[in-house]
Design a protein around this motif. Sequence first.
Motif, PDB file in Angstrom:
ATOM      1  N   MET A  20       0.845  -1.200   0.000  1.00 32.71           N
ATOM      2  CA  MET A  20       0.000   0.000   0.000  1.00 32.71           C
ATOM      3  C   MET A  20       0.879   1.249   0.000  1.00 32.71           C
ATOM      4  O   MET A  20       0.610   2.216  -0.724  1.00 32.71           O
ATOM      5  N   SER A  21       1.928   1.228   0.796  1.00 33.69           N
ATOM      6  CA  SER A  21       2.827   2.378   0.879  1.00 33.69           C
ATOM      7  C   SER A  21       3.513   2.603  -0.473  1.00 33.69           C
ATOM      8  O   SER A  21       3.619   3.742  -0.937  1.00 33.69           O
ATOM      9  N   ASP A  22       3.940   1.534  -1.117  1.00 34.54           N
ATOM     10  CA  ASP A  22       4.593   1.659  -2.432  1.00 34.54           C
ATOM     11  C   ASP A  22       3.619   2.237  -3.459  1.00 34.54           C
ATOM     12  O   ASP A  22       3.970   3.103  -4.254  1.00 34.54           O
ATOM     13  N   MET A  23       2.391   1.748  -3.417  1.00 35.93           N
ATOM     14  CA  MET A  23       1.387   2.237  -4.367  1.00 35.93           C
ATOM     15  C   MET A  23       1.104   3.723  -4.126  1.00 35.93           C
ATOM     16  O   MET A  23       1.053   4.521  -5.061  1.00 35.93           O
ATOM     17  N   TYR A  24       0.959   4.086  -2.863  1.00 35.13           N
ATOM     18  CA  TYR A  24       0.602   5.471  -2.542  1.00 35.13           C
ATOM     19  C   TYR A  24       1.744   6.435  -2.885  1.00 35.13           C
ATOM     20  O   TYR A  24       1.505   7.579  -3.269  1.00 35.13           O
ATOM     21  N   LYS A  25       2.983   5.945  -2.743  1.00 38.36           N
ATOM     22  CA  LYS A  25       4.143   6.769  -3.090  1.00 38.36           C
ATOM     23  C   LYS A  25       4.108   7.129  -4.577  1.00 38.36           C
ATOM     24  O   LYS A  25       4.448   8.224  -4.975  1.00 38.36           O
ATOM     25  N   GLN A  26       3.681   6.166  -5.378  1.00 38.15           N
ATOM     26  CA  GLN A  26       3.577   6.426  -6.820  1.00 38.15           C
ATOM     27  C   GLN A  26       2.411   7.346  -7.136  1.00 38.15           C
ATOM     28  O   GLN A  26       2.502   8.202  -7.996  1.00 38.15           O
ATOM     29  N   GLU A  27       1.299   7.138  -6.410  1.00 42.49           N
ATOM     30  CA  GLU A  27       0.104   7.936  -6.688  1.00 42.49           C
ATOM     31  C   GLU A  27       0.250   9.380  -6.202  1.00 42.49           C
ATOM     32  O   GLU A  27      -0.203  10.310  -6.849  1.00 42.49           O
ATOM     33  N   VAL A  28       0.853   9.526  -5.029  1.00 40.68           N
ATOM     34  CA  VAL A  28       0.987  10.852  -4.408  1.00 40.68           C
ATOM     35  C   VAL A  28       2.456  11.063  -4.006  1.00 40.68           C
ATOM     36  O   VAL A  28       2.849  10.738  -2.888  1.00 40.68           O
TER      37      VAL A  28
END
Length: 472
Positions: A20-28
């Motif tokens: 989730m953290s990896d995904m959110y880093k890419q998104e935001v």
Amino acid sequence: MSTPAFVSPDTLRGRFSRAMSDMYKQEVPLYGDLLALVGEVNSKVLAEQPAVAASLHRTGEIERLDMERHGAIRLGSAYELATIRRLFAVLGMQPVGYYDLTSAGVPVHSTAFRAVHEHALQTSPFRVFTSLLRLELIDNPALRQRAQTILDQRQIFTPLALSLIEQFEREGGLSPADGETFVEQALETFRWHREATVSATEYQALHDEHRLIADVVAFKGPHINHLTPRTLDIDQVQAGMPGKGIAPKAVIEGPPTRRHPILLRQTSFKALQEHVAFTDQHEGAMGSHTARFGEIEQRGAALTAKGRALYDRLLNASRQALAGFPAEGNAHEYMALLGEQFSEFPDDLMQMREQGLAFFRYFVTDEGREAGAFAGKTRSHKGDLQSLVEAGHVRFEPLVYEDFLPVSAAGIFQSNLGDHAQADYGTQSNQADFERALGAKVIDELGLYAETEQRSIEQCARELGVELQALR
Ligand code: OOG
Ligand code: NI
């Protein structure tokens, strides 16, 4: 037949939290900058404040600090809430606590999904603040009906995630390979979707009713709207944010700065303007929506019912003394009022313990261990925790607060919805309705803290070979 080896839900939760953290880093991308700032401040605190570092080492919290984060989602229906409960159960997360946000003008009620045992929390303290939209509070019947229809038509879970949830429930666990697939599939529910499910006009109608209603109803899924790391000094992070190009909200929610932090202090930065495509729009003609934001938090001691009542009283008094909501213009005054009021809350662990304001964990000291070995059987009388503490054979550390605060949550919602988003829903708290939608009762958080405290006392008793009475 040999029993299949299941992967532990705690392991899966750790993986999911990282994914989730990896995904959110890419998104935001700003989230990545915030993580870096929090990391810097935490290293500095650990280097400069040996007492804080020593306490985190003794409780083991030091090992979970970098993994620590919570997210938030907003759901639209009972089906979604009940299914997310089953999804989180695969990750060893249970619904804890009930939060009513309607009294603060936000048409949702919420729970926090998290691990409940201190060992599981130590492996991964990942939590998700999960809100359910209360459609019944929309007073325009046509709009309410339309929102209901849109929500009834969407499916926020992938078919594979659903079948793996069923498999988990049927067989009591998932194999490591299935667990891996589950993490990937579950993540899809939380992803940002640029394509809205409604036309620009419908979006506007929902938005005019309440911005939050548009955020829930107009999209394909409950995009994770923030992911919050834990800092050891929120004042330093708040002060450092502008230097990193991040504009924090005016006031830090929760208690004021203290030597011994209690509960939870939080601050956030404004939601991003995102490009979205409504159903009647094509590439090039994009609309926009503000959904996602950043937040940081500092966690302190979990309070007993008595401590929490004192906290609530002092917080209310501070807010009443301030004419109006804490905002940009009166931030200074609010912080001063908060400081004054909270001088009544002892900022000393010994006093907090003696007055029964906070929960603690107890640990046998080296001295206690030596004394125990010498004393042998002679110590097997009914020991008393207080005398062991006074003799230096047992020491105590505050038990960290794992939950959320309704007034703070409302402040976070508000700052990201814009100050005009307040509506008057009266107080229509309805935990029974929420639990019906959830398909389960929420767990009482105070009971969990008391159990953890009690287990630590029992552990001391075992190590010292004495009997110790239960504290509560
Ligand atoms: C949740 C806001 C509450 C917190 O940390 O108190 C929250 C939301 O905006 O969906 O995350
Ligand atoms: Ni939050």
